[in-house]
Write an enzyme that holds these catalytic residues in place. Structure first.
Site, short mmCIF file in Angstrom:
data_model
loop_
_atom_site.label_atom_id
_atom_site.label_comp_id
_atom_site.label_asym_id
_atom_site.label_seq_id
_atom_site.Cartn_x
_atom_site.Cartn_y
_atom_site.Cartn_z
N HIS A 88 0.82 -1.22 0.00
CA HIS A 88 0.00 0.00 0.00
C HIS A 88 0.85 1.27 0.00
CE1 HIS A 88 0.58 0.06 4.39
NE2 HIS A 88 0.18 1.30 4.36
N HIS A 124 7.72 -2.19 2.20
CA HIS A 124 7.59 -0.72 2.14
C HIS A 124 8.95 -0.03 2.05
CE1 HIS A 124 3.61 -1.76 3.22
NE2 HIS A 124 3.67 -1.60 4.52
N LYS A 172 0.51 5.50 -1.92
CA LYS A 172 0.46 6.74 -1.14
C LYS A 172 0.89 7.92 -2.00
CE LYS A 172 1.41 4.80 3.41
NZ LYS A 172 0.99 5.51 4.61
N GLU A 211 6.80 4.33 14.42
CA GLU A 211 5.41 4.27 14.88
C GLU A 211 5.42 4.34 16.40
OE1 GLU A 211 3.13 1.79 11.42
OE2 GLU A 211 4.40 0.61 12.76
C1 BG6 Z 1 1.50 -2.29 7.34
C2 BG6 Z 1 2.17 -3.00 8.47
O1 BG6 Z 1 1.86 -2.85 6.11
O2 BG6 Z 1 1.88 -0.92 7.34
C3 BG6 Z 1 1.88 -2.33 9.80
O3 BG6 Z 1 1.72 -4.34 8.51
C4 BG6 Z 1 2.19 -0.85 9.74
O4 BG6 Z 1 2.62 -2.94 10.85
C5 BG6 Z 1 1.50 -0.23 8.52
O5 BG6 Z 1 1.70 -0.24 10.93
C6 BG6 Z 1 1.86 1.24 8.36
O6 BG6 Z 1 1.16 1.77 7.29
P1 BG6 Z 1 0.62 3.25 7.32
O7 BG6 Z 1 0.02 3.47 5.99
O8 BG6 Z 1 -0.37 3.33 8.44
O9 BG6 Z 1 1.80 4.13 7.61
#
Ligand code: BG6
Length: 460
Positions: A168, A230, A172, A206
């Site tokens: 994902h 990512h 973004k 995070e």
């Molecule tokens: C996910 C992970 O792919 O991405 C999570 O499994 C993580 O652990 C998340 O918190 C973070 O994505 P975003 O878009 O909230 O920054």
């Protein structure tokens, strides 16, 4: 590749966490924007009927983004549900029936990877895979060998142009802008190499822990959860060569090429950490040595990047929630003003979330007699992180058969090849206090005195 638009959207794992947090909001938003008007079929094994799935959709939207009355009622009308075991062919026969006149469905597997093989085989057996596309969630496999096996299995039933591996991060907006900013401007390219850049840092921090996902996380850990996908996708976007033209395969080929040039990680360039209290999380093994923090130093064996450290760190329970890239330039070749302490190097800073910033760090003289300076930052762009939700963008792309923002088979495998040697317990895990920047051992990975860049909390 056929550009036929998918005429049904099937999502496996309809009662799960991902559907609740991401998929229902994305579906409602697509309907609101007029980009989704086909049957939407949820599949799960919960002993439910369509009414319960509708209630779940309502609850999901109440908690994530809010209900848009018009779009939501349309969503309810489009929603169908198939309940059953993924290993039972009857579930897929029922799905085929529910697909009705749809001949180009999109199947989205929002389910644990251990179920992928059974599901794709049954999709094929029931006839639901014919002319269909498949979207697969990350992590794609759990190491290089399993990713290769999974690719092999999926390709038995779906040709590569019909396979969409979701990351994902690629959906973004600020991540897309990183790519755009690099290649739509001419001032970066002359300095974007080992002659001018001294290091690149990527931090995904995070503030929260595993948020009730203990069982998933304990089987995964930070390296598999976010570094392999990512963070390495971001690395590829920062380090890739300019594509010859803007075609999806042009972009994807350059990304794949640069990841193939990354040296697989050895244990001396990796630090793993685990926050204190992780063992008390539901679903986590009491003696778990799974990492909730990882820091790595990459080397890219290419003419452009040889010798430039790419430092990546990601972790839970850190002091802020933010993702940021810092590209540090080399110091001026001669220190004309002999300042003490020495002046900080120039840098580019790309803040990707929660707010968006593109900034250039420079030195400017302080008023007065002395030739002494201070660090200043020129902000080129600063905005609150408003965005088309990545799942909306990516599901829309997949329904149109556009693969650019999805990970290609060779890129996924190249990324696994990089992390493969350090998976599991190849390096020790150090405990860290929640609210800190991970174990202090991570500081040893940075080759320069100024160490890891400190991310500020978002003021947006
Ligand atoms: C996910 C992970 O792919 O991405 C999570 O499994 C993580 O652990 C998340 O918190 C973070 O994505 P975003 O878009 O909230 O920054």
């Amino acid at each position: 590749m056929s550009a036929t638009k998918s005429d049904a959207l099937v999502f496996f794992g309809a009662t799960g966490d991902l559907a609740f947090k991401q998929i229902f909001p994305a579906l409602q938003s697509m309907i609101r924007h007029g980009t989704l008007n086909v049957p939407i079929i949820g599949v799960a094994k919960a002993g439910w009927g369509v009414e319960q799935l509708r209630d779940r959709a309502r609850e999901s939207l109440e908690q994530h983004g809010g209900i848009d009355r018009e779009a939501f009622s349309k969503l309810l009308a489009l929603l169908r549900y198939v309940d059953g075991d993924y290993s039972d062919l009857a579930t897929f026969r029922e799905l085929k029936k529910q697909l009705g006149d749809a001949h180009h469905p999109l199947h989205y597997l929002a389910i644990p990877p251990s179920l992928f093989e059974t599901v794709v085989a049954n999709l094929a057996e029931s006839g639901a895979a014919t002319n269909a596309r498949i979207v697969v969630e990350k992590p794609f496999g759990h190491d290089l060998a399993s990713a290769q096996e999974l690719n092999h299995t999926i390709h038995k039933y779906f040709p590569e142009p019909n396979v969409f591996r979701i990351d994902h991060y690629l959906g973004k907006e600020p991540v897309q802008n990183l790519l755009y900013f690099r290649f739509a401007n001419s001032f970066l390219e002359p300095i974007w190499n080992r002659n001018y850049i001294r290091s690149v840092q990527i931090t995904m921090a995070e503030i929260f822990g595993v948020q009730g996902r203990g069982a998933f996380y304990d089987a995964t850990g930070a390296i598999r959860d976010v570094i392999q996908n990512h963070m390495l996708q971001l690395t590829a976007m920062l380090a890739m060569d300019p594509p010859m033209e803007h075609t999806h395969e042009g972009m994807r080929s350059e990304k794949s090429r640069v990841l193939k040039a990354v040296k697989p990680l050895a244990s001396d360039v990796v630090v793993r950490g685990q926050f204190k209290g992780y063992h008390d999380e539901p679903g986590v093994a009491p003696d778990s040595s799974v990492e909730t923090f990882a820091a790595v130093r990459l080397n890219i064996n290419s003419w452009r990047w040889s010798g430039v450290p790419f430092l990546i760190r990601a972790g839970k329970c850190l002091p802020v929630t933010a993702t940021e890239v810092l590209v540090e330039l080399k110091r001026p070749p001669h220190d004309v003003f002999t300042e003490h302490p020495p002046a900080s190097p120039n840098y580019y800073r790309f803040r990707l979330s929660p707010n968006v910033v593109i900034a250039l760090g420079a030195r400017s003289k302080l008023p007065g007699e002395e030739m002494k300076g201070e660090d200043v930052e020129l902000i080129l762009l600063e905005e609150a992180g408003k965005d088309v939700p990545p799942y909306e963008r990516l599901l829309g792309d997949a329904m149109h058969g556009d693969p650019e923002r999805f990970a290609r088979e060779d890129t996924v495998e190249a990324a696994w090849r990089i992390v493969d040697p350090i998976l599991g317990n190849a390096v020790p895990v150090f405990e860290y206090e929640p609210g800190t920047w991970g174990p202090s051992q991570a500081d040893q990975l940075t080759p320069y005195k100024n160490g890891w860049h400190v991310l500020e909390p978002s003021s947006a």
